[in-house]
Write a protein that holds these residues in place. Structure first.
Motif, PDB file in Angstrom:
ATOM      1  N   ILE A  19       0.978  -1.452  -0.197  1.00 50.40           N
ATOM      2  CA  ILE A  19      -0.270  -0.086  -0.216  1.00 50.40           C
ATOM      3  C   ILE A  19       1.169   1.165  -0.262  1.00 50.40           C
ATOM      4  O   ILE A  19       2.043   1.265   0.716  1.00 50.40           O
ATOM      5  CB  ILE A  19      -0.821   0.095   1.263  1.00 50.40           C
ATOM      6  N   PHE A  20       0.777   2.235  -1.128  1.00 49.82           N
ATOM      7  CA  PHE A  20       2.142   3.260  -1.395  1.00 49.82           C
ATOM      8  C   PHE A  20       0.380   4.792  -0.775  1.00 49.82           C
ATOM      9  O   PHE A  20      -0.909   4.405  -1.184  1.00 49.82           O
ATOM     10  CB  PHE A  20       2.289   3.901  -2.146  1.00 49.82           C
ATOM     11  N   VAL A  21       0.952   5.896   0.123  1.00 51.96           N
ATOM     12  CA  VAL A  21      -0.076   6.619   0.425  1.00 51.96           C
ATOM     13  C   VAL A  21       0.662   7.810   0.597  1.00 51.96           C
ATOM     14  O   VAL A  21       1.949   8.209   0.135  1.00 51.96           O
ATOM     15  CB  VAL A  21      -0.106   6.878   2.044  1.00 51.96           C
ATOM     16  N   LYS A  22      -0.125   8.659  -0.419  1.00 54.21           N
ATOM     17  CA  LYS A  22       0.270  10.315  -1.678  1.00 54.21           C
ATOM     18  C   LYS A  22      -0.631  11.377  -0.308  1.00 54.21           C
ATOM     19  O   LYS A  22      -1.669  10.940   0.097  1.00 54.21           O
ATOM     20  CB  LYS A  22      -0.082  10.556  -2.121  1.00 54.21           C
TER      21      LYS A  22
ATOM     22  N   ALA B  29       8.319   9.698  -4.413  1.00 54.99           N
ATOM     23  CA  ALA B  29       8.571   9.070  -4.771  1.00 54.99           C
ATOM     24  C   ALA B  29       7.876   8.375  -6.000  1.00 54.99           C
ATOM     25  O   ALA B  29       6.643   8.603  -5.556  1.00 54.99           O
ATOM     26  CB  ALA B  29       9.233   7.505  -4.006  1.00 54.99           C
ATOM     27  N   SER B  30       8.184   8.183  -7.363  1.00 55.13           N
ATOM     28  CA  SER B  30       7.579   8.263  -8.202  1.00 55.13           C
ATOM     29  C   SER B  30       7.251   6.399  -8.039  1.00 55.13           C
ATOM     30  O   SER B  30       6.341   6.263  -9.402  1.00 55.13           O
ATOM     31  CB  SER B  30       7.739   8.404  -9.482  1.00 55.13           C
TER      32      SER B  30
ATOM     33  N   GLN C  56       4.754   8.775  -0.161  1.00 53.49           N
ATOM     34  CA  GLN C  56       5.363   9.383   0.878  1.00 53.49           C
ATOM     35  C   GLN C  56       5.240   8.072   1.294  1.00 53.49           C
ATOM     36  O   GLN C  56       7.080   8.113   2.127  1.00 53.49           O
ATOM     37  CB  GLN C  56       4.283  10.577   1.320  1.00 53.49           C
ATOM     38  N   TYR C  57       4.233   7.324   1.428  1.00 53.56           N
ATOM     39  CA  TYR C  57       4.323   6.476   2.893  1.00 53.56           C
ATOM     40  C   TYR C  57       4.600   5.081   2.026  1.00 53.56           C
ATOM     41  O   TYR C  57       3.511   4.544   0.913  1.00 53.56           O
ATOM     42  CB  TYR C  57       3.096   6.742   3.823  1.00 53.56           C
ATOM     43  N   HIS C  58       5.070   3.491   2.134  1.00 52.89           N
ATOM     44  CA  HIS C  58       4.937   2.531   1.643  1.00 52.89           C
ATOM     45  C   HIS C  58       4.892   1.169   2.519  1.00 52.89           C
ATOM     46  O   HIS C  58       5.755   1.004   3.868  1.00 52.89           O
ATOM     47  CB  HIS C  58       5.817   1.898   0.619  1.00 52.89           C
TER      48      HIS C  58
ATOM     49  N   ALA D 176      13.102   6.548  -0.613  1.00 53.30           N
ATOM     50  CA  ALA D 176      12.005   6.406   0.707  1.00 53.30           C
ATOM     51  C   ALA D 176      13.957   6.136   1.653  1.00 53.30           C
ATOM     52  O   ALA D 176      15.084   5.285   0.948  1.00 53.30           O
ATOM     53  CB  ALA D 176      11.000   5.100   0.444  1.00 53.30           C
ATOM     54  N   GLN D 177      13.117   6.414   3.100  1.00 54.38           N
ATOM     55  CA  GLN D 177      13.707   5.383   3.912  1.00 54.38           C
ATOM     56  C   GLN D 177      13.194   4.252   5.176  1.00 54.38           C
ATOM     57  O   GLN D 177      11.891   5.126   5.288  1.00 54.38           O
ATOM     58  CB  GLN D 177      14.501   6.886   4.751  1.00 54.38           C
TER      59      GLN D 177
END
Length: 248
Positions: free
Chosen positions: A78-81, A87-88, A104-106, A126-127
């Motif tokens: 799940i990726f969250v903008k 990140a693309s 911004q979140y993965h 991403a970190q």
């Protein structure tokens, strides 16, 4: 108590029976995992204590690898903008976001563990964040309590086939292999077998661009545009006033 304080923000449904990627993927038959156990049905977003709770509904739950979560058929990403930038590339899943729609979140989850990545302001890489998400099953859904602040966001949701025999824990599509392989027309296609898509899923696999679902317009971008327009208007009015005074 927390469940009583949960407030629904968003529910995004997904079509049933579309666990074949662009329609041409053939799922492995060993171990015998049903297509329903890889079938994304919905994403429900709630706020609990000011943080996001994400519930991903599935067609069924199976645990062929005896994972402690009670589910090990697939791998959920799940990726969250949450803001502009980000990140693309959707990790290494074979999809990218549309232009100007970075995340911004993965969240990455399989039956044996989970992880969270975050893209800081002004960066595109991403970190990892050292946090253990509270993941559990509720019927045929995976529930995640996250540290992400509640808000109106956009989401990308994908489901891949779990495998303990690959480096990244996912079966990659390919043109060859036996009953334990994920068969596809080409070897470089996207890894997920299902996505929650707000548009044509087959096209997403063809072009490699996955559209977000949820809030797709960034309100801060609109606000900046409105402020810019207001500034131009104010400048124009001031210019007209100076011109009129010079004419008197």
């Amino acid at each position: 108590m927390l469940s009583l304080l949960a407030a629904a923000l968003l529910t995004i449904p997904d079509a049933a029976g579309d666990t074949r990627g662009d329609g041409s993927y053939t799922l492995p038959t060993r171990p015998p995992v049903s297509a329903s156990a890889l079938d994304l049905r919905e994403l429900k977003v709630e706020t609990v204590g000011g943080k996001l709770r994400l519930t991903t509904g599935l067609g069924a739950v199976q645990n062929p690898w005896n994972a402690p979560l009670g589910y090990s058929a697939g791998v959920l990403d799940i990726f969250v903008k949450s803001r502009v930038g980000g990140a693309s590339a959707l990790a290494k899943l074979g999809f990218v976001t549309p232009a100007q729609q970075g995340w911004q979140y993965h969240i990455h989850l399989d039956g044996f563990g989970n992880s969270l990545e975050f893209v800081p302001d002004g960066q595109t890489e991403a970190q990892p964040r050292s946090v253990n998400l509270n993941a559990r099953l509720s019927g045929s859904a995976v529930v995640l309590d996250t540290p992400i602040p509640a808000g109106q966001y956009s989401y990308w949701v994908t489901m891949s086939v779990y495998s303990p025999f690959t480096q990244d824990g996912m079966l990659h599509p390919g043109t060859g292999g036996g009953s334990a392989s994920l068969i596809a027309p080409r070897n470089d296609g996207p890894i997920p077998v299902d996505v929650i898509s707000g548009s044509d899923q087959a096209r997403a696999y063809t072009v490699g661009v996955l559209q977000p679902v949820g809030q797709t317009r960034d309100r801060r971008s609109l606000l900046l545009l409105a402020l810019g327009a207001a500034g131009l208007l104010a400048g124009l009015i001031a210019t007209v006033r100076v011109w009129r005074k010079s004419r008197v």
